[in-house]
Design a protein around this motif. Sequence first.
Motif, short mmCIF file in Angstrom:
data_model
loop_
_atom_site.label_atom_id
_atom_site.label_comp_id
_atom_site.label_asym_id
_atom_site.label_seq_id
_atom_site.Cartn_x
_atom_site.Cartn_y
_atom_site.Cartn_z
N LEU A 118 0.83 -1.21 0.00
CA LEU A 118 0.00 0.00 0.00
C LEU A 118 0.86 1.25 0.00
O LEU A 118 0.48 2.27 -0.58
CB LEU A 118 -0.93 0.00 1.22
CG LEU A 118 -2.00 -1.10 1.24
CD1 LEU A 118 -2.77 -1.05 2.56
CD2 LEU A 118 -2.95 -0.94 0.06
N ASN A 119 2.04 1.17 0.63
CA ASN A 119 2.93 2.34 0.72
C ASN A 119 3.97 2.30 -0.39
O ASN A 119 4.34 1.23 -0.87
CB ASN A 119 3.62 2.38 2.08
CG ASN A 119 2.63 2.49 3.22
OD1 ASN A 119 1.66 3.25 3.14
ND2 ASN A 119 2.86 1.73 4.29
N GLU B 83 -5.43 -11.18 -3.39
CA GLU B 83 -4.45 -10.25 -2.81
C GLU B 83 -3.77 -9.43 -3.90
O GLU B 83 -3.49 -8.25 -3.73
CB GLU B 83 -3.38 -11.03 -2.02
CG GLU B 83 -3.76 -11.34 -0.59
CD GLU B 83 -3.43 -10.18 0.34
OE1 GLU B 83 -2.35 -10.16 0.93
OE2 GLU B 83 -4.28 -9.28 0.47
N TYR C 130 -6.65 -3.74 -1.07
CA TYR C 130 -7.43 -3.49 0.14
C TYR C 130 -8.24 -4.72 0.56
O TYR C 130 -9.18 -4.62 1.34
CB TYR C 130 -8.37 -2.30 -0.09
CG TYR C 130 -7.63 -1.03 -0.40
CD1 TYR C 130 -7.08 -0.24 0.61
CD2 TYR C 130 -7.44 -0.64 -1.72
CE1 TYR C 130 -6.39 0.91 0.32
CE2 TYR C 130 -6.73 0.52 -2.03
CZ TYR C 130 -6.21 1.29 -1.00
OH TYR C 130 -5.51 2.43 -1.29
N GLY D 298 -7.65 -4.98 4.03
CA GLY D 298 -7.57 -3.69 4.69
C GLY D 298 -6.13 -3.34 5.04
O GLY D 298 -5.22 -3.48 4.23
N GLY D 299 -5.92 -2.91 6.29
CA GLY D 299 -4.58 -2.54 6.73
C GLY D 299 -3.65 -3.72 6.93
O GLY D 299 -2.44 -3.53 7.18
N PHE D 300 -4.18 -4.94 6.85
CA PHE D 300 -3.35 -6.14 7.04
C PHE D 300 -2.93 -6.76 5.71
O PHE D 300 -2.58 -7.93 5.65
CB PHE D 300 -4.12 -7.18 7.87
CG PHE D 300 -4.44 -6.72 9.26
CD1 PHE D 300 -3.49 -6.81 10.26
CD2 PHE D 300 -5.68 -6.18 9.56
CE1 PHE D 300 -3.78 -6.39 11.55
CE2 PHE D 300 -5.99 -5.75 10.84
CZ PHE D 300 -5.03 -5.85 11.85
N HIS D 301 -2.97 -5.97 4.63
CA HIS D 301 -2.66 -6.48 3.30
C HIS D 301 -1.27 -7.11 3.25
O HIS D 301 -1.11 -8.26 2.85
CB HIS D 301 -2.77 -5.33 2.29
CG HIS D 301 -2.27 -5.65 0.93
ND1 HIS D 301 -2.88 -6.56 0.10
CD2 HIS D 301 -1.18 -5.19 0.24
CE1 HIS D 301 -2.21 -6.64 -1.04
NE2 HIS D 301 -1.18 -5.81 -0.97
#
Length: 435
Positions: free
Chosen positions: A302-303, A358, A363, A366-369
């Motif tokens: 995500l980053n 995945e 997403y 969510g934040g645990f991707h």
Amino acid sequence: PAPQLLGSSAPQPLSPTAPKDWAPLAFMLLGAGSLLPWNALLLDLDFFSSLMPDIGISHVSQMMTLSSIIPNLTCLIATIKLGEKMPGTLTGRIAGGFIVQALALSTLALTFSNFNPATLGLGGQEMALSMIMGVTALMAVADSQVQGGLMGYAASISPQYAQSLATGQSVAGLGGCMLRVGTKLMSSTSAGEVAGSAASSSNLSSVLFLGFAGGLIVACRQLFLGVEQSEIGQGAEKARELREQKTKRTQGLKTTGAMGLSAEASRLPLSTRLGAVAVTVFSTVAISLGVFPSVTAMIQPLNPDPLHWFPLQMIFSWNLGDLIGRKLAEKHSGLRSMQELWGPLALRLAFIPFFIEEARNPYFLGGFHAVGALGAIFLMSSSLGFVASSGSAFAINKVESDEKEIAGQVMAVSLALGSATGALLALPLSKLVLF
């Protein structure tokens, strides 16, 4: 003349299976060296893909895998079929294979040290990919003699040494990851870790990594020659001579129709006795490598990740899981039945839709991707390592002493065939990500 034990006054045959304090470590290091060349290519995948941005990391991964697996499998099968008719000696082919692999990695390091095909457009990138595929194919041919030969060599001496060899192969991935992290950190520091220097940092780290890997492979060749010249190597040579005599005697019994007079001559074919375990290992490897690395390479963090740390984290998770799975197999008292491997095999089917989703949807969790991807990779590789190591040990222990070398080679072929099938399976699976 029969080999002699140090300090003995009369010739005595050596027992190659007698425990030697240093031998398990030596075979573990040889196992690491046998798989280091392929791990070096895999760990440099982020660098190779940066050289070919118009081609894409998934296609580069698939082409490198296909150009490795198919020549490797072909040469492995030819080696088993030809047997003693193969040119040269087993020792010479293994030692020569190590040298070819070291030279191949050095060629890649020197070629791309000051050459970036990304500046030449699509044509230059395709030319670079063709060169990488050619070098990969050459390394695969050498690997068929190194990895396949070492597995048969170790199995013919002792199942314990074959297990140490398998453990070493998982250490190769983890050790290679640590080496790659070290070279990336060194080059990042020297390049200043700024966005404009990311490309030069990646180039420098790749050259350093391939150079170090080539040097370690040469060191493994010297270690193998040392083992071969030791009393273990002498005992292994004596055991090979006895197996050849036994094989000729069995063939003579078959020719004269004396099948009922010998248990040796009345054995079921090795393929029949090892078929179930070989198919189980093959299936587990095929499904796993159908997903990794082609589909997992399409998973993006995500980053922002300009220095490509996330792909390395995935490879590290894979190799750590593989090592733990193989160590669990080593500590395991041995398979009581083949059914113990069916659970990990069935688990493969759940990984396929998970990794496809995945890769499609960052997403999805969510934040645990990222954590979810790394955890699933760890679980898949640890179960694969357990199946591959336990299955190979089960097969080697199941046959008579004069068949252990061939049994080790048969399991090496099942692993290679599973890898080849996984490479082919990766093509439609990666297409599903884009569907």
